[in-house]
Design an enzyme around this catalytic site. Structure first.
Site, short mmCIF file in Angstrom:
data_model
loop_
_atom_site.label_atom_id
_atom_site.label_comp_id
_atom_site.label_asym_id
_atom_site.label_seq_id
_atom_site.Cartn_x
_atom_site.Cartn_y
_atom_site.Cartn_z
N ASP A 142 0.79 -1.05 -0.13
CA ASP A 142 0.18 0.06 -0.11
C ASP A 142 0.79 1.27 -0.04
OD1 ASP A 142 -2.97 0.35 -0.33
OD2 ASP A 142 -3.12 0.82 2.06
N ASP A 182 -9.08 -2.61 2.69
CA ASP A 182 -8.97 -1.95 4.01
C ASP A 182 -9.95 -2.59 5.09
OD1 ASP A 182 -6.86 -0.36 3.01
OD2 ASP A 182 -8.25 1.09 2.13
#
Length: 482
Positions: free
Chosen positions: A333, A393
């Site tokens: 990420d 997420d």
């Protein structure tokens, strides 16, 4: 180069007048737009998108005097267009672009005499303006300030925490049923036939992360083709996930259990209707996915079902695998959000480009929870009309929450791991939103969610003196077969 966002407020000539807002890009170093519509001055819009206004003889004398004029980009500079428009008496210059709206740049020092407001607008918005408001349109420009906090974030927070908590709880229920089946030889074989879980090992975790990296890079370079593959996969996976979620609820209802036989197999009629409903929901979303007024609701429902089913189905065998998965995806990420701008030619993040649709592609990846922004700002009409949270997420920390819940079931620890990890996830989400509000730019949520959940789970295991068992997992969890 400046890319300040503003709003063009357009009003039709009907009674009562129909109004609509559109996104514009302007340079705040050249012109200062009002922050509200109070005492705004409206100008009649003259549509000259058949020309690019690179030479004054293109426009008949008096046609644009005391009007707002819209022209195409063409080959000359913005300020050259503005000087011509100002000399013809225009009050506002709009430059229509058929591609994504870029920043406005030019050497203003050579055009100190230009005081005309200049703004870029999408050509499709000009077409929409004529279709919705008619040929007689009055316009004005303004730029409301970006709000410090948008309440759509509260909705995103509730959806995310609810999904993670429910997914972890559902995984624990399945684990309890498995343990009962192991203890009862008569139920063992039946339970294994129903078992659809997939267990991640450290090797498969690394392979999964590598596949994620390769897929993201492929999407960056071949987005306009692969986006439809992702949409198709989402429709199929979300329909199956919605079916699994609703079937689990329906299974608790002791009514309507009539069955029909086919090829020596029986199936409940209500499950047939449920399958039809889930397929129809995915098809309706696929057909109307670009309808911003309501399609986001259906996408969020399908997305929550997908995340719940993923968290319940994919089992982490131990805390070691959780640390490897969450740690690698955290690096993934951060790298694709913060490091890739130093690598790409246009200086843009690969993650952000793919999420927004590279090169102005109108199709968006259906891998996010979307909630319309509730606060009025220019961003609502430009690049960010929705608050977004990626499925990753939710799913990635959710797998750790699910492992904590299954560990609670195995050790009879009164849900202490599950509750602590869920609270840590909620705290991580709040921290993400705080940083988002302070920095006013998109954040990799895993940067805050991963440390919060991993550290909290580790502290609970250390405090309870169960770290060794928590790290290695149980022998049953890695899969026992006679």
């Amino acid at each position: 180069v400046a890319a300040d966002e503003g709003i063009l407020h357009a009003s039709g000539s009907g009674v009562p007048p129909v109004t609509k807002d559109y996104c514009i890009i302007y340079n705040s170093n050249w012109v200062s737009l009002p922050k509200t519509l109070d005492n705004a001055t409206y100008w009649t819009l003259e549509n000259l998108t058949s020309t690019d206004l690179c030479s004054s003889p293109e426009i008949p004398s008096g046609l644009v005097k005391d009007k707002a004029v819209v022209v195409m980009r063409g080959n000359c500079t913005f300020l050259e267009k503005a000087r011509i428009a100002q000399s013809l008496g225009a009050k506002i210059l709009l430059i229509a672009s058929k591609s994504r709206l870029p920043g406005i740049s030019d050497n203003k020092t050579d055009f100190e005499d230009v005081t005309l407001p200049i703004a870029l607008i999408r050509y499709n918005d000009i077409v929409d303006m004529q279709q919705v408001l008619g040929n007689e349109v009055n316009v004005t420009l303004y730029s409301p300030p970006l709000p410090e906090f948008d309440y759509s974030m509260v909705v995103i927070f509730l959806i995310a925490v609810f999904t993670v908590a429910l997914g972890g709880y559902w995984s624990g229920v399945a684990e309890l049923e498995n343990l009962k089946a192991v203890a009862s030889p008569g139920e063992r074989e039946t339970r294994w036939k129903k078992e659809e879980n997939v267990t991640f090992t450290p090797v498969t975790v690394i392979l999964f992360v590598v596949i994620c990296c390769v897929m993201l890079v492929l999407l960056y370079f071949f987005y306009k083709w692969l986006v439809y593959v992702i949409i198709s996969v989402f429709c199929l996976a979300s329909a199956m996930s919605l079916y699994n979620c609703l079937a689990a609820l329906i299974g608790q209802i002791p009514f309507g259990q009539c069955r029909i036989s086919c090829s020596n197999k029986t199936i409940e009629v209500r499950l047939i209707f449920l399958a039809i409903f889930c397929i129809a929901a995915a098809v309706v979303w696929a057909v109307f996915r670009n309808e911003d007024r309501w399609a986001w609701i259906l996408q969020d429902i399908l997305g929550v079902a997908f995340c719940l089913n993923f968290i319940k189905t994919l089992k982490m065998p131990n805390f070691k695998s959780c640390v490897i998965l969450l740690g690698l995806l955290l690096l993934y990420d951060v790298f694709f959000v913060f490091i890739t701008p130093f690598i790409t030619k246009n200086g843009a993040s690969i993650m952000v480009e793919v999420a927004a649709g590279p090169f102005g592609n109108s199709e968006k990846l259906p891998v996010v929870i979307r909630v319309p922004r509730l606060e009025h700002s220019a961003s609502t009409f430009c690049d960010l009309p929705f608050s977004l949270l990626g499925f990753g997420d939710i799913i990635v920390p959710g797998l750790l929450v699910a492992y904590c819940r299954r560990f609670d079931v195995q050790t009879r620890s009164s849900s202490v791991y599950y509750i602590s990890c869920t609270i840590a996830y909620a705290v991580g989400m709040v921290l993400t939103f705080i940083v988002l509000a302070l920095m006013k730019m998109g954040q990799p949520a895993l940067l805050y969610l991963v440390p919060c959940t991993l550290i909290t789970s580790s502290l609970v295991a250390w405090r309870r003196k169960e770290m060794k068992k928590f790290w290695k997992g149980s022998s049953y969890q890695v899969g026992w077969r006679p």
